[in-house]
Design an enzyme around this catalytic site. Sequence first.
Site, mmCIF file in Angstrom:
data_model
loop_
_atom_site.group_PDB
_atom_site.id
_atom_site.type_symbol
_atom_site.label_atom_id
_atom_site.label_comp_id
_atom_site.label_asym_id
_atom_site.label_seq_id
_atom_site.Cartn_x
_atom_site.Cartn_y
_atom_site.Cartn_z
ATOM 1 N N LYS A 100 0.911 -1.401 0.107
ATOM 2 C CA LYS A 100 -0.150 0.096 -0.015
ATOM 3 C C LYS A 100 0.948 1.195 0.016
ATOM 4 O O LYS A 100 1.958 1.050 0.161
ATOM 5 C CB LYS A 100 -0.801 -0.099 1.264
ATOM 6 C CG LYS A 100 -2.028 0.761 0.980
ATOM 7 C CD LYS A 100 -3.100 0.089 0.519
ATOM 8 C CE LYS A 100 -4.590 0.539 0.450
ATOM 9 N NZ LYS A 100 -5.429 -0.377 -0.070
HETATM 10 P P1 NAD Z 1 -13.146 7.433 -2.813
HETATM 11 O O1 NAD Z 1 -12.144 8.313 -2.854
HETATM 12 O O2 NAD Z 1 -13.616 7.037 -4.224
HETATM 13 O O3 NAD Z 1 -14.355 7.679 -2.051
HETATM 14 C C1 NAD Z 1 -14.062 7.845 -0.733
HETATM 15 C C2 NAD Z 1 -15.395 8.377 -0.135
HETATM 16 O O4 NAD Z 1 -15.295 8.623 1.351
HETATM 17 C C3 NAD Z 1 -15.641 9.949 -0.788
HETATM 18 O O5 NAD Z 1 -17.311 9.753 -0.974
HETATM 19 C C4 NAD Z 1 -15.354 10.776 0.666
HETATM 20 O O6 NAD Z 1 -16.136 12.033 0.497
HETATM 21 C C5 NAD Z 1 -15.629 10.009 1.630
HETATM 22 N N1 NAD Z 1 -14.906 10.266 2.899
HETATM 23 C C6 NAD Z 1 -13.805 10.445 3.101
HETATM 24 N N2 NAD Z 1 -13.594 11.129 4.543
HETATM 25 C C7 NAD Z 1 -14.810 10.609 5.084
HETATM 26 C C8 NAD Z 1 -15.236 10.708 6.218
HETATM 27 N N3 NAD Z 1 -14.422 11.125 7.095
HETATM 28 N N4 NAD Z 1 -16.479 10.581 6.662
HETATM 29 C C9 NAD Z 1 -17.140 10.102 5.766
HETATM 30 N N5 NAD Z 1 -16.938 9.965 4.354
HETATM 31 C C10 NAD Z 1 -15.679 10.276 3.977
HETATM 32 O O7 NAD Z 1 -12.399 6.130 -2.277
HETATM 33 P P2 NAD Z 1 -12.638 4.458 -2.390
HETATM 34 O O8 NAD Z 1 -11.930 4.086 -3.470
HETATM 35 O O9 NAD Z 1 -14.226 4.573 -2.777
HETATM 36 O O10 NAD Z 1 -12.269 3.918 -1.033
HETATM 37 C C11 NAD Z 1 -13.347 3.861 0.230
HETATM 38 C C12 NAD Z 1 -12.594 2.839 1.032
HETATM 39 O O11 NAD Z 1 -12.598 1.348 0.328
HETATM 40 C C13 NAD Z 1 -11.232 2.939 1.399
HETATM 41 O O12 NAD Z 1 -11.152 2.661 2.702
HETATM 42 C C14 NAD Z 1 -10.300 2.061 0.486
HETATM 43 O O13 NAD Z 1 -9.321 1.675 1.187
HETATM 44 C C15 NAD Z 1 -11.349 1.122 0.363
HETATM 45 N N6 NAD Z 1 -11.129 0.051 -0.753
HETATM 46 C C16 NAD Z 1 -11.136 0.643 -2.069
HETATM 47 C C17 NAD Z 1 -11.082 -0.206 -3.164
HETATM 48 C C18 NAD Z 1 -10.988 0.321 -4.416
HETATM 49 O O14 NAD Z 1 -10.990 -0.419 -5.358
HETATM 50 N N7 NAD Z 1 -11.347 1.661 -4.690
HETATM 51 C C19 NAD Z 1 -10.805 -1.609 -3.071
HETATM 52 C C20 NAD Z 1 -10.678 -2.105 -1.801
HETATM 53 C C21 NAD Z 1 -11.080 -1.348 -0.500
#
Ligand code: NAD
Length: 411
Positions: A100
């Site tokens: 990561k």
């Molecule tokens: P992203 O940046 O597309 O979206 C993140 C979302 O969370 C946004 O809507 C943002 O406004 C919101 N957010 C940020 N801080 C916040 C807070 N304090 N309170 C409430 N909402 C908040 O990110 P993503 O890719 O959707 O990732 C989200 C989670 O999923 C992360 O934990 C990431 O590690 C995990 N994840 C993502 C993937 C992927 O393929 N993108 C895969 C596995 C896990």
Amino acid sequence: MESAISPFLHPALDRLGISDEMRHLMITPYREIKFGLPLACHQGGLKLYTGYRVQHNHSRGPFKGGLRFHADVNLPHFRDLASVMTWKCALVDLPFGGAKGGINCNPHELTCSELEVLTKRFVDRLDDMLGPDRDIPAPDMGTSPREMAWIMEAHSKDHGYEPGIVTGKPLQLAGSAGRLAATGRGVALVTRWACENLGIDLQDARIAIQGFGNVGSHAAKILHEFGAKIVAISNRHGGFYQGSGLDIPGIIKLRNEADDDPALQQIDFSAEEISNEELLALDVDILIPAAIEATIHQDNVNQVRAQMIVEAANLPVTAEADAALQERNIPVIPDLLANAGGVTVSYLEWVQNRQRYCWKESEVNNKLETTLHNAWKQMSESAQSMGISRREAAYTIGTRRVKEAIELRGF
Ligand code: NAD
């Protein structure tokens, strides 16, 4: 900083009956890289950011893990997230290790061309430590297919056309059909299997989702298609609640027309405004944290009223909160499986890139479902036969597979 993953990891390592040295080897990252990233800002002046990449373990295949652009990241944080990737890839049985990394920047405060410079400089600094057989980044919070395209371009300067260097690329650039929605699709599938298992009728289920980015919005869309009622959503600006169910396709359309992560209040639809804390405490059937780590912790866990939690984000429930939820018999579907759809389709993208081949979306989605369902069955059967939680079972399977790989390869 206290490690967030240790309380989940150590009981699984205890079950393996390994020596202290082997335990230390499995916990300790293979390599940690931290470096300065200067940026000449368009408005004048110089900013210095920090880039990170933690390569945790590569016994089962190349390091694999997302890139996060967020102001609050640091090395211990990435150490935990890289470790999560190792156990996740092993649980789902993908031939990858865990990594990561990212940059401590707020992408919403940078211009597109500043982000491009920073992303390409990040790749330059890591140089040969990245590669399709070494370490393969992917999107995470604050990054998207756009950044993955820049990574591919920066890497190609010295290595030629190697699309397998990075996954989650745009479709026009050797990305895979189905990758953009894959993590959310996985969350939705796992939620459906969990409902079947726990006797919750998904058609009638009321769901609250915290985080409406890539993962949260795709999970919402697919669960809505499955017939569930998404009654609340939120992002970093706050959230909305509507007891009769939100018009998820309409909201996604409006959000996409606005900007990348607008205040939901700017979206023109009629629902009650709520805070993120209020969303977590809603009386719903299913709560899906899909934003950041540690959103459910010892100070707010007693307010949780959901019947089940599905961890779409990584590490969204702290160890103390997890114990409290277990005591109240509220099942938690762990991140290791719940959000593994993304890395599963990243693997499928990498395979297609290596073979210079391109599968249809239906084929990718079928392979995703089969892979996740196998892992779901293994996790559920282990949890039942060993009388442990689903999370403990997931860590037990993941750590056992990594231990076996380390021993087979030798030291
Ligand atoms: P992203 O940046 O597309 O979206 C993140 C979302 O969370 C946004 O809507 C943002 O406004 C919101 N957010 C940020 N801080 C916040 C807070 N304090 N309170 C409430 N909402 C908040 O990110 P993503 O890719 O959707 O990732 C989200 C989670 O999923 C992360 O934990 C990431 O590690 C995990 N994840 C993502 C993937 C992927 O393929 N993108 C895969 C596995 C896990």
